[in-house]
Design a protein around this motif. Sequence first.
Motif, PDB file in Angstrom:
ATOM      1  N   HIS A  89      -2.815   0.614  10.384  1.00 26.13           N
ATOM      2  CA  HIS A  89      -4.176   0.673  10.058  1.00 26.13           C
ATOM      3  C   HIS A  89      -4.951  -0.358  10.367  1.00 26.13           C
ATOM      4  CE1 HIS A  89      -7.837   2.546   8.973  1.00 26.13           C
ATOM      5  NE2 HIS A  89      -7.957   2.011   8.049  1.00 26.13           N
ATOM      6  N   ARG A  90      -4.770  -1.580   9.533  1.00 27.77           N
ATOM      7  CA  ARG A  90      -5.309  -2.804  10.075  1.00 27.77           C
ATOM      8  C   ARG A  90      -4.532  -4.067   9.666  1.00 27.77           C
ATOM      9  NH1 ARG A  90     -10.269  -0.718   6.613  1.00 27.77           N
ATOM     10  NH2 ARG A  90     -11.281   0.764   8.056  1.00 27.77           N
ATOM     11  N   GLY A 122      -7.868  -0.044  20.065  1.00 24.30           N
ATOM     12  CA  GLY A 122      -8.192  -0.850  18.979  1.00 24.30           C
ATOM     13  C   GLY A 122      -9.230  -2.033  19.212  1.00 24.30           C
ATOM     14  N   GLU A 145      -9.217  -0.372  13.971  1.00 24.68           N
ATOM     15  CA  GLU A 145      -9.241   0.632  14.678  1.00 24.68           C
ATOM     16  C   GLU A 145     -10.572   0.543  15.499  1.00 24.68           C
ATOM     17  OE1 GLU A 145     -11.515   1.405  10.842  1.00 24.68           O
ATOM     18  OE2 GLU A 145      -9.511   0.475  11.550  1.00 24.68           O
ATOM     19  N   SER A 151     -14.023  -1.728   8.662  1.00 26.55           N
ATOM     20  CA  SER A 151     -13.280  -2.746   9.360  1.00 26.55           C
ATOM     21  C   SER A 151     -13.940  -4.002   9.193  1.00 26.55           C
ATOM     22  CB  SER A 151     -12.973  -2.277  10.944  1.00 26.55           C
ATOM     23  OG  SER A 151     -14.347  -2.260  11.515  1.00 26.55           O
ATOM     24  N   ASP A 446      -0.658   4.750  14.978  1.00 25.11           N
ATOM     25  CA  ASP A 446      -1.468   5.957  14.696  1.00 25.11           C
ATOM     26  C   ASP A 446      -1.737   6.622  15.770  1.00 25.11           C
ATOM     27  OD1 ASP A 446      -3.383   7.410  13.460  1.00 25.11           O
ATOM     28  OD2 ASP A 446      -4.400   6.059  12.421  1.00 25.11           O
ATOM     29  N   LEU A 449      -5.122   5.971  17.986  1.00 26.21           N
ATOM     30  CA  LEU A 449      -5.166   4.976  18.628  1.00 26.21           C
ATOM     31  C   LEU A 449      -4.481   5.086  20.053  1.00 26.21           C
ATOM     32  CD1 LEU A 449      -4.406   2.034  16.225  1.00 26.21           C
ATOM     33  CD2 LEU A 449      -6.662   2.863  16.993  1.00 26.21           C
TER      34      LEU A 449
END
Length: 501
Positions: A89-90, A122, A145, A151, A446, A449
């Motif tokens: 995710h991050r 991304g 993302e 974010s 993911d 992405l």
Amino acid sequence: MVRADAAVTVKVLQQATEADYGFRPSYRKVWMAKQKAVAQIYGDWEESYAELPRWMLGIQATMPGTITVLKTSPVQISGGVDESTVYFHRLFWTFPPCIEAFRHCKPLVSIDGTHLYGKYGGTLLLAIAQDGNSNILPIAFALVEGENAESWSFFLSNLREHVTPREGILVISDMHNGIKAALEAPETGWLPPRAFRAYCIRHVAANFALTFKGKDSRRLLVNAAYAKTEAEFYYWFDIMRTENPAMCDWANHMEYDKWTQHEDAGRRFGHMTTNISECVNSVLKGTRNLPVTSLVKSTYGRLAQLFVVRGQTAEAQLGSGHEFCQALVKVIDRNLRDSRCFTVTLYDRHQSEYTVAETTPTGTFSLGSYRVSLKDHRCDCGHFQALHYPCCHAIACCAYSRLNWASYVHEVYRMSEVFNVYKQGFLPPIPEGLWPPYAGPTIILDPNLWRAKEGRPKATRIRGSMDQSQENQPKRCGLCRQPGHTRRNCHQRTQSGGGDA
């Protein structure tokens, strides 16, 4: 060519292929071939996500104090959750030399985001500091993302907690709504008086040019923003009002302390832009084209080289007896050689209050009179308080009172402080075979992405009236162009006895 430069463009590869083999492949084919070449050199795109946690453990073992914050999301399978895998995710990361370096840099940080150019999408978020010699230095990174409030909040909260905990620093950024929401959230710690925000004038001018066309209009706004005194600001602002009152109305929607230099209380140190493009081009060139683990690895290697080169330069200048950085010395020398004549009058020797009358070398024309306060580091010209080193008027006052002008220079411009920025270097990474084992779930990409899916690329051509087919019209055969059947069972194909070529 990809091995030499991962940022090589597809068009350059097309031209090279045409020159060597006599034909020009499509953009799509070359793009996919480049991604395969990157995978062979830097590792598989999908497997790179699974390698990321172990590399994080390896670099933390190499340099204790390395900060990595990884966020994942669960994988849903048949209504349940797959415990063995998670989606990436991050990721936020920074290194101990960067954290230590910021303590000796100017009390400001520039933030911005840039898109990734590899096989999967991304955004790379960066925080950039600036030392006293006007060198830019990336101090923190995040892979997210995209640019949104969540974010940016993830990045800025970790940046505040791990890298920039000092009070009163300035954040320079564009006017993105996600940044605005993140900075105004109380939990991120970026609200005044703990921190302050300023806009990058390059982005402000770009937004201004969307409404008011012409280079002259944009130049007036930029000149007003760069003005160091209130009188100079209103000089340019009045010209804008004469040209078009709507330009002033547009500018007045922004608080003056966020985009003008004369209202920023000296927090900008003269820096009006984010400088993100120079940072990415000089330090991180090519990294945005790599798989995720190679991208994170490259930041470590690039910064290690940067600290070595700049540390050697600072050490050499410090060893040569230079007290101040070269950028400041050039400005001070120019002020000392100033051909204008100054008549200094001392009003308060305890408070160091002066007036400086400025004339031409012949004394024929008066160029103005300025009040100078050495104690408060202020001058009516605005340069002293904006740039944090003596202007020509303050230097004239120091000469009049036989004072050392060096004592009125901010410590960030001293070579000893610039040397301390790069004093703590990076260590060689521990070999991969000695990395600590990773026992957590496997990290996978993911699907949101995915940039390039299999199959024919989706057309992006805007369809016009000539492209619209008539409604309820039957499909026609690809061979005989007659309705009622397809190419597979066309009588012409049967008669010829041939198949598909």
